[in-house]
Design a protein around this motif. Structure first.
Motif, PDB file in Angstrom:
ATOM      1  N   ASP A 112      -1.224  10.120  -8.993  1.00 36.48           N
ATOM      2  CA  ASP A 112      -2.506   9.759  -9.606  1.00 36.48           C
ATOM      3  C   ASP A 112      -3.141  11.025 -10.160  1.00 36.48           C
ATOM      4  OD1 ASP A 112      -5.234   9.032 -10.093  1.00 36.48           O
ATOM      5  OD2 ASP A 112      -4.992   7.346  -8.714  1.00 36.48           O
ATOM      6  N   GLN A 161       3.799   1.526  -1.270  1.00 38.11           N
ATOM      7  CA  GLN A 161       4.342   1.649  -2.622  1.00 38.11           C
ATOM      8  C   GLN A 161       3.279   2.166  -3.590  1.00 38.11           C
ATOM      9  OE1 GLN A 161       7.482   1.257  -3.421  1.00 38.11           O
ATOM     10  NE2 GLN A 161       7.143   1.732  -5.589  1.00 38.11           N
ATOM     11  N   LYS A 162       2.042   1.755  -3.354  1.00 41.34           N
ATOM     12  CA  LYS A 162       0.952   2.166  -4.244  1.00 41.34           C
ATOM     13  C   LYS A 162       0.662   3.648  -4.132  1.00 41.34           C
ATOM     14  CE  LYS A 162      -3.618   0.510  -5.651  1.00 41.34           C
ATOM     15  NZ  LYS A 162      -4.708  -0.458  -5.352  1.00 41.34           N
ATOM     16  N   GLN A 165       2.918   6.422  -6.019  1.00 43.77           N
ATOM     17  CA  GLN A 165       2.812   6.726  -7.446  1.00 43.77           C
ATOM     18  C   GLN A 165       1.765   7.822  -7.660  1.00 43.77           C
ATOM     19  OE1 GLN A 165       4.976   5.177  -9.362  1.00 43.77           O
ATOM     20  NE2 GLN A 165       5.656   3.964  -7.577  1.00 43.77           N
ATOM     21  N   ALA A 196      -6.459   4.280  -2.153  1.00 43.14           N
ATOM     22  CA  ALA A 196      -5.734   3.137  -2.714  1.00 43.14           C
ATOM     23  C   ALA A 196      -5.913   1.881  -1.869  1.00 43.14           C
ATOM     24  CB  ALA A 196      -4.246   3.469  -2.823  1.00 43.14           C
ATOM     25  N   LEU A 230       0.837  -1.210   0.000  1.00 48.54           N
ATOM     26  CA  LEU A 230       0.000   0.000   0.000  1.00 48.54           C
ATOM     27  C   LEU A 230       0.868   1.254   0.000  1.00 48.54           C
ATOM     28  CD1 LEU A 230      -2.871  -0.934   2.515  1.00 48.54           C
ATOM     29  CD2 LEU A 230      -3.025  -0.670   0.032  1.00 48.54           C
TER      30      LEU A 230
END
Length: 860
Positions: free
Chosen positions: A622, A616-617, A620, A651, A614
């Protein structure tokens, strides 16, 4: 006719099993009675130990002090304290004096220094680290200013033209937090350079005369901080703490009266408020534990006495012929009851003494980490002696009553009917009613836990709920097992002879089987409940403090370290992370660094295994908005973020997160925020798994501003959690003792049926059954009994503990709620012990077949 009584101790050796059962039953009864008293007293000692650990060491006794104390009155006050201290058992008082900020102090020609002049008796120098110089009369200057401004030994400072004593020593500055010896003097003795304290240095006088001469030369009319206290040894028991408190109050009263006689009655504030409250809390903790375990302790002792009553009946049946003969020759019921005492009294006495001694010696294993009061040890010995006296009287009384009824009144059958009536009475309905009553109290147990009340209110009925539930389930299981064994004659498994023989043996011993089943189920269930709730509260304290702090320590700071202008010191780089915090939209927003967060924060307390994914998500970008981890989601939580950040794009969801807890909030990665957005974050914190003192030292050396800091040890008051844990550790002890009883009962039941097993085994072996099959049959019999007790006990105990742990939570205002710890280690331990006991009992049963003599088989 005195020969049977004289020969009674030797005659008892003819039945060693009865001696062992009597001794063990007495041992367990006295052990539990003694342990209950010691457990409560040790809880008071442990509470005192905890309170002294969080109290300044010179606050255990009386404290005299006043702000802006007139200098001319100080000798009268210190003289009065010194005159009365020894009479109340106190040593020399330690006087601390600190001036106001002396502005315009000159060192080396620079008149712009701001210092505070202080003195704390001669022992004050012993608790300072001298880097240069000696104890020669003069002043000791802190090393920070001395090194930075090149102020050396021999420098003669002055204050607005008034010469001060020379600098004779350079000491290491006391830093915040100071050593415990300086705990109560923090306001006067510490320069908090982390928050830009306006004072440059604290300058200590090496002796009182030097200090008094300097004050007189300066002409100060008042002393900003005046403090007199005593460094007494920390009390180890509650009685010692109460004695210290009483002596402190008496000393305060005498000093007040002395000063009043001099017309200085209102001159100082003298009190022992801190430690007085600590003693009150410790007394409440001891009383809470005692009230909580008292019903269980009484039930345990009564059950032990009932067990000795059963031993008396067994002895009566074994000595029936001898008792009839003695009665016919003129011996009365009292004399025959005395014969039972003469024969079984010594093993009962030895067992009781051993139980009491074991309870004292093993207190550190099963009890709280405190020292019991000497009076409590005597009380515990009295309880053990009383239990022994009741046991011996009960032994004699049971035998005497049976002798009177059978040999003098000729009534025997009525007692059998009464026993059968007791067996058919639905006891499980009564225990279920008690369990329901306890549940109604337990449902309201946590409502009394508030910030202003350090310890939750105790309801003994609520605390007995888990035990009554387990007892109800055990009785119901035994009832069903009894009915099943009663109908087992319909079972036809002759194609499996080992199974059929196991069923018939169980059916032929329904009473001992159901007894062992009840005791085993109650033992395992009680042990599971006690361990589950006790460990659940300890784990809850660790989890709540870790989530609240965010890691082992949290140090709040400002933008330079958050923006990277000041790097995290190398000593903390591998164990720390920097976190930003935003508020303003109803949801707390944490800005984290995904690269370092998992090594610096308390991520082990976050449920789920996908936290790294999570993080790492959300690292990024958006285009739809700000990627976030949503925490503690509620219907009222919206996607708006503070400081004009783009709306949140979820996320993933987590129920709990460090620093946020279970409150509605979002976690944002700093990698998706611009420099301007990071610069707008008002609060930054360093989360570290390192100790708070080490982290503070490292950040101080890097020049980091730290307005506040907190550690897991100081974040929460752990005493309420410990009180619940100490209470249910006694429940676990009760379960362990019952487990020993269940194991002994199973082994004794096998040994009692030795001749029967030997005869039956010899017959089936002669009929062609293999020894391996016979062993399998016994293992089936014993395994079914033990397995049922384990399954029902573990299932009931774990379930009850799972329901109870959140409701015993003493800090429901702080998330997350208490949860049941992983029961797998306990289950595996119980299974291993059960398998070992079944294997031992099966080996004993088969061994009786192989070692039986022909004459013994003929007699059987």
């Amino acid at each position: 006719m005195t020969k049977p009584w004289r020969a009674a101790p030797k005659a008892a050796l003819s039945s060693p099993l009865t001696l062992i059962v009597a001794a063990v039953t007495s041992l367990l009864a006295c052990f539990l009675g003694t342990a209950a008293v010691l457990q409560a007293s040790a809880a008071g000692g442990a509470a005192v130990r905890y309170q002294t650990g969080i109290t300044c060491p010179d606050s255990y006794g009386p404290v005299f002090g006043k702000g802006n104390m007139p200098v001319r009155d100080i000798p009268a006050v210190t003289g009065a304290i010194q005159r009365h201290a020894a009479a109340h058992g106190f040593g020399a008082p330690v006087v601390g004096q600190f001036t106001t900020v002396l502005r315009g102090t000159e060192f080396n020609g620079d008149p712009h220094y701001k210092i505070r002049l202080g003195y704390r008796d001669q022992v004050g120098l012993d608790n300072l680290t001298l880097q240069q110089g000696t104890r020669a009369p003069g002043l000791w200057l802190g090393n920070v200013v001395a090194d930075a401004e090149h102020i050396g030994l021999g420098t003669k400072p002055s204050l607005k033209g008034v010469p001060l004593p020379p600098v004779t020593g350079i000491y290491r500055d006391l830093l915040d937090p100071p050593p415990r010896w300086w705990c109560s003097q923090q306001s006067g003795a510490v320069v908090d350079r982390l928050v830009d304290d306006p004072i440059d240095a604290i300058v200590f006088a090496t002796d009182r005369r030097t200090f008094d001469d300097a004050i007189k030369a300066i002409g100060l009319p008042t002393m900003q901080y005046f403090h007199v206290s005593f460094y007494e040894p920390a009390p180890a028991t509650l009685s010692a703490a109460e004695d210290l408190l009483q002596r402190s109050q008496d000393l305060v009263a005498d000093v007040r009266a002395d000063l009043a006689a001099q017309g200085l009655g209102s001159l100082i504030a003298a009190d022992v408020p801190t430690f007085e409250r600590s003693v009150q809390i410790s007394r409440q903790a001891q009383d809470n534990v005692f009230v909580s375990i008292l019903p269980l302790a009484l039930i345990s002792v009564l059950v032990g006495c009932a067990g000795l009553g059963t031993v008396a009946l067994q002895w009566y049946q074994r000595r029936h012929a001898q008792l009839r003969l003695l009665s016919a020759r003129g011996s009365g019921p009292a004399a025959l009851g005395g014969l039972a005492v003469a024969e079984l009294g010594l093993p009962i006495l030895l067992g009781g003494v051993a139980g009491a001694v074991a309870a004292r010696l093993l207190l550190g294993v099963y009890g709280p980490p405190g020292t019991p009061d000497p009076a409590a040890v005597l009380t515990a010995a009295g309880v053990a002696a009383g239990t022994l006296a009741v046991s011996l009287v009960l032994l004699a009384l049971v035998v005497a009553v049976r002798v009177h009824r059978e040999f003098e009144l000729g009534r025997v059958r009525r007692g059998g009917r009464r026993v059968r009536w007791l067996a058919y009475f639905p006891w499980e309905l009564a225990t279920a009613g008690m369990a329901w009553l306890g549940w109604t109290r337990l449902a309201r147990y946590g409502t009394t836990s508030r910030l202003g009340n350090p310890l939750p209110q105790v309801d003994p009925l609520a605390l007995t709920y888990p035990v009554f539930v387990v007892l109800t389930v055990g009785l119901l299981t035994a009832r069903l097992a009894w009915l099943a064994l009663h109908a087992s004659h319909r079972a036809r498994f002759w194609s499996r002879p080992a199974l059929q023989l196991a069923i018939r043996r169980l059916a032929g011993a329904r009473a001992p089987v159901t007894g062992v089943l009840v005791i085993g189920t109650l033992a395992i269930g009680t042990l599971a409940t006690g361990i589950g709730i006790a460990r659940g509260q300890e784990d809850a304290l660790d989890t709540k403090s870790a989530i609240f702090v965010g890691s082992n320590a949290r140090l709040d700071t400002d933008s330079p370290i958050g923006m990277g202008a000041v790097a995290v010191p190398a000593a903390l780089a591998g164990t720390s992370t920097v976190v930003g915090e935003l508020t303003g939209t109803g949801s707390v927003v944490l800005v984290v660094d995904p690269a370092t967060f998992t090594r610096g924060a308390a991520v082990d307390r976050v449920p789920g295994d996908d936290l790294a994914a999570l993080l790492q998500k959300i690292s990024q970008p958006d285009p739809r908005g700000t990627p976030v981890i949503r925490v503690g989601h509620t219907a009222k939580q919206n996607a708006q973020l503070p400081d004009d950040l783009p709306d949140a794009v979820v996320a993933g969801d987590l129920p709990v997160f460090p620093m946020i807890g279970t409150s509605p909030g979002y976690v944002v990665s700093r990698t998706v925020l611009s420099h301007a957005q990071l610069d707008g974050i008002p609060k930054w914190s360093v989360l570290t798994t390192s100790p708070l003192a080490e982290a503070t030292t490292a950040l101080r050396a890097a020049g980091v501003f730290i307005p506040s800091r907190i550690s897991r040890e100081s974040a929460l008051d752990g005493l309420p959690f410990f009180v619940v844990s100490w209470t249910f550790s006694f429940v676990a002890l009760l379960g362990a003792v019952l487990g020993v009883v269940a194991i002994l009962a199973l082994l004794v039941a096998v040994e009692v049926r030795r001749r029967q097993n030997a005869l039956a085994g010899a017959l089936v072996l002669r009929m062609g059954m293999r020894p391996r099959t016979l062993l399998a049959s016994h293992l089936m019999e014993l395994g079914a009994l033990s397995g049922l007790a384990i399954v029902v006990g573990v299932g009931c105990g774990v379930s009850v503990a799972g329901l109870s742990v959140p409701r015993f939570d003493p800090a429901t205002f702080l998330a997350p709620r208490s949860e049941l710890p992983d029961p797998l280690p306990f289950v595996l331990t119980v299974v291993v012990i059960g398998v070992a006991v079944v294997a031992l009992a099966g080996w004993i049963a088969v061994r009786s077949v192989r070692t039986a003599r022909t004459a013994e088989l003929i007699r059987a």
